[in-house]
Design a protein around this motif. Sequence first.
Motif, PDB file in Angstrom:
ATOM      1  N   SER A 275       9.583  -2.584   0.825  1.00  0.00           N
ATOM      2  CA  SER A 275       8.973  -1.438   0.134  1.00  0.00           C
ATOM      3  C   SER A 275       9.454  -1.421  -1.308  1.00  0.00           C
ATOM      4  N   LEU A 276       8.625  -0.823  -2.160  1.00  0.00           N
ATOM      5  CA  LEU A 276       8.926  -0.786  -3.595  1.00  0.00           C
ATOM      6  C   LEU A 276       8.538   0.583  -4.126  1.00  0.00           C
ATOM      7  N   THR A 277       9.161   0.937  -5.256  1.00  0.00           N
ATOM      8  CA  THR A 277       8.693   2.147  -5.936  1.00  0.00           C
ATOM      9  C   THR A 277       7.691   1.708  -6.984  1.00  0.00           C
ATOM     10  N   ALA A 278       6.955   2.679  -7.486  1.00  0.00           N
ATOM     11  CA  ALA A 278       5.926   2.346  -8.481  1.00  0.00           C
ATOM     12  C   ALA A 278       6.567   1.748  -9.723  1.00  0.00           C
ATOM     13  N   ASP A 279       7.845   2.081  -9.979  1.00  0.00           N
ATOM     14  CA  ASP A 279       8.517   1.570 -11.182  1.00  0.00           C
ATOM     15  C   ASP A 279       8.871   0.094 -11.079  1.00  0.00           C
ATOM     16  N   ASP A 280       8.854  -0.436  -9.861  1.00  0.00           N
ATOM     17  CA  ASP A 280       9.267  -1.836  -9.690  1.00  0.00           C
ATOM     18  C   ASP A 280       8.190  -2.820 -10.114  1.00  0.00           C
TER      19      ASP A 280
ATOM     20  N   CYS B 224       8.245  -8.405 -13.193  1.00  0.00           N
ATOM     21  CA  CYS B 224       8.441  -7.168 -12.447  1.00  0.00           C
ATOM     22  C   CYS B 224       9.809  -7.216 -11.771  1.00  0.00           C
ATOM     23  N   ARG B 225      10.309  -6.032 -11.440  1.00  0.00           N
ATOM     24  CA  ARG B 225      11.627  -5.976 -10.804  1.00  0.00           C
ATOM     25  C   ARG B 225      11.627  -6.561  -9.398  1.00  0.00           C
TER      26      ARG B 225
ATOM     27  N   LEU C  36       0.849  -1.203   0.000  1.00  0.00           N
ATOM     28  CA  LEU C  36       0.000   0.000   0.000  1.00  0.00           C
ATOM     29  C   LEU C  36       0.879   1.246   0.000  1.00  0.00           C
ATOM     30  N   PHE C  37       0.414   2.251  -0.712  1.00  0.00           N
ATOM     31  CA  PHE C  37       1.152   3.528  -0.710  1.00  0.00           C
ATOM     32  C   PHE C  37       1.099   4.139   0.678  1.00  0.00           C
ATOM     33  N   GLU C  38       2.247   4.574   1.116  1.00  0.00           N
ATOM     34  CA  GLU C  38       2.295   5.290   2.395  1.00  0.00           C
ATOM     35  C   GLU C  38       1.766   6.701   2.159  1.00  0.00           C
ATOM     36  N   PRO C  39       1.082   7.314   3.159  1.00  0.00           N
ATOM     37  CA  PRO C  39       0.540   8.659   2.961  1.00  0.00           C
ATOM     38  C   PRO C  39       1.651   9.642   2.592  1.00  0.00           C
ATOM     39  N   GLN C  40       1.405  10.401   1.610  1.00  0.00           N
ATOM     40  CA  GLN C  40       2.325  11.436   1.157  1.00  0.00           C
ATOM     41  C   GLN C  40       3.643  10.869   0.629  1.00  0.00           C
TER      42      GLN C  40
ATOM     43  N   ARG D 147       5.993   8.288  -2.167  1.00  0.00           N
ATOM     44  CA  ARG D 147       5.981   7.813  -3.552  1.00  0.00           C
ATOM     45  C   ARG D 147       6.269   6.307  -3.642  1.00  0.00           C
ATOM     46  N   PHE D 148       6.338   5.647  -2.519  1.00  0.00           N
ATOM     47  CA  PHE D 148       6.624   4.203  -2.546  1.00  0.00           C
ATOM     48  C   PHE D 148       5.514   3.437  -1.828  1.00  0.00           C
ATOM     49  N   VAL D 149       5.458   2.152  -2.168  1.00  0.00           N
ATOM     50  CA  VAL D 149       4.490   1.290  -1.489  1.00  0.00           C
ATOM     51  C   VAL D 149       5.232   0.449  -0.460  1.00  0.00           C
ATOM     52  N   ALA D 150       4.607   0.222   0.682  1.00  0.00           N
ATOM     53  CA  ALA D 150       5.218  -0.587   1.741  1.00  0.00           C
ATOM     54  C   ALA D 150       4.341  -1.811   1.962  1.00  0.00           C
TER      55      ALA D 150
END
Length: 738
Positions: A480-485, A506-507, A457-461, A463-466
């Motif tokens: 945690s991952l970035t949206a690009d992963d 996916c990466r 899930l995206f953490e509030p504010q 740019r990455f998901v945890a």
Amino acid sequence: MSLKPRAAAAESPVSWLAHLAARLPARLRERRLGPRLLTAIVLASTCLALVATAIQLYLDYSRELTEIDAEFRQIESSYLGSLASSLWSFDRTQTQLQIEGLLKLRDVQFAAVRGETGEQFQAGRKSDERSVVREFELRSPKPPHQALGSLTVAIGLQGVYGRLFDRTLVILTTQATKTFFIALLILFIVSRWVTRHLEHMARHARGMSVERLSQPLALPRRPGDEPDELDEVATALNEMSRSLSAELSRRAQADQELKQHRDQLVEAVADLRVAEEKYRSIFENAIEGIFQSTPAGRILTGNPAMARMLGYAEPAELLTIDATDLYVSADDRQRWRTAMEREGSVRDFPLQLRRRDGQVRWVSNSSRVVRGADGQALYYEGTLEDVTERRQAEANAERLIREEAARQQAEAARDEMARLGEMVGLMQACATLDELRAVIAQQLPRLFEGDDGALYLFEPQQRFVAIAAAWGMAPSFADSLTADDCWALRRGRPHLVEHGPDGLRCRHVDRALSNYACLPLIAQGEALGFLHLRCNAGRPIAQRRPYLQTVAENLALGFANVKLREALRHEAIRDPLTGLYNRRFMNETLERACHSATRTGRPLALLLIDIDHFKRLNDSFGHDVGDRVLREVAKSIAARIRSSDLACRFGGEEFLVILPDTALEAARAVAEVLCKGVRELALSDSSRAIGQVTISLGVASFPQHGSDRAVLTRAADAALYQAKGQGRDRVVVATAVS
Ligand SMILES: Nc1nc2c(ncn2[C@@H]2O[C@H](COP(=O)(O)OP(=O)(O)OP(=O)(O)O)[C@@H](O)[C@H]2O)c(=O)[nH]1
């Protein structure tokens, strides 16, 4: 002239020699080596002696004849002149004397002179024995040397023969004696050096037996004697004995092994007979058909079961049919032959054969190729099992299995939907995102039993998901991952990778991973995160896509709902200006806290706070500045209390702080901290300083100052009033209720 041996002297040696010659073969055939050797030596020596004696006699005889010639020459030279003179002078006496004188010469037997006048003088007498006679002519001593008569002289050979005989006798005696002693010596030596040992060897050999082969032959030798050929023979005999002994042992062992092998062979033959009978019985009584057939399709052998299987009464009938005609499909036969040629055998090969009555039967064939030395297939042999009923049963079973699988699949889908429904129900009951996360973390593993997965899930504010929830191989998931992963996050669409190496991964997953899905959670156009699932059950992930999408949509919806609910609730219980809880919520909370304190007996404290001279500040700086001061004071208070404490706006410029599990003194200390914190706020307007803002605090505690909300609040309010009265910017503890 004639030479005659004396008969009396020659008779004895000749008869001896004849006697010896007659006995020689018997002697030479003697069994004993000594006598044979002695005889051979005597024979050889005698022969040599005879040859040597003959040569010697011949030479002596020639010399004797030469000497007779010399004697004649001597007579011619010495006597002819004087005899001629005596005859010329008619001296008869002298002539007679001279003739008699000739008889004194050696071996002269007879001499006679016959004159021309007829006169005759002679001495000696003529003998019949062999002699040499020579006649000499007598002539006058003076010229003209007229013939006067002749002289006849006879020299007898008897003396020559006598001497030759004596010499022969001496030679032969000497040779015989020498031969005798040499023979004796040789006999002794041979006996001592050879035959003695040979007899010893013979005795040893006669006494030899299998048991005594190991006893070596030892010749009777003096210590230090150099070994000779007999020792070599003895050594060779001993070696032969040892070899013989070893050979006998080996033979005995071989005999033993042979016996064992023979016994084993007998047993094997017996076993073979039993096995043959057994296999014959199996062949005759087997339930399966057993056959042998040529590559051309001629059946060589078939058992009763095979005949029954193919609809024939007797196995012999099978030998008259062509096996290729049995196949329902020629392709079956070709496939079977190809497999046999390639593999050399087939096992459980399914075939359809036509019985004699035309009925088609399924058979299972297991066969092998029997090849000749040249590798060519001689014949096939194998078994046939009628599996028609079994195949029908298997087909029925397969249909039932398929139906059962479909039923189970439907049931599983129902279960999945039921679990999903249960999770959705729980999600709908969640008031906060934390509750929602807890429900999801607990429910997702149940939803995807047997699979690994994670919810990001995206953490509030941020740019990455945890990672919010993980199950199965949880440690292998990134925190945690970035949206690009993740392709699902990038594209905003589900991303599924099936079995095989070609999928675009996916990466955040391992390169070896296949059969996984990432599904974005999107609510009202906003990406909330994504659901990642690794399918372990061997079930293609694509088959589950609809269900996964349903889960993802429900999750997204759940989050959207809770967020909305949280916002509504926030608005309902929070003061919009300061963000602190509002009075209504404070009343409910304080009510519950009082009940809890009453029930547990644990302390509870209240701080009632009022900003000093707020009206003046409002009046001086305006309402907006007043609002700002309210927010800053609220912020200062919220920053200095525990998370378990609760600060709320009581109304206007008043605040109330509930301190659960806090005794009076501790509450007083907290109040001092809050008072000091506000005092230290350095607030300013855009153009001028606002000046110091202070607060006054009244402290009341459970149970000293009251045991319900209203009493406690009043006690705190009374204390606050006292603080105002005492000059503000201070803390006053309520007085105990009497
Ligand atoms: N800016 C602003 N002022 C408010 C708000 N609520 C109440 N007030 C003002 O707060 C003032 C309260 O003044 P008082 O009750 O007289 O007390 P005080 O001036 O603080 O004096 P003491 O309490 O005795 O120190 C009033 O003028 C209210 O108008 C608000 O939400 N915003």
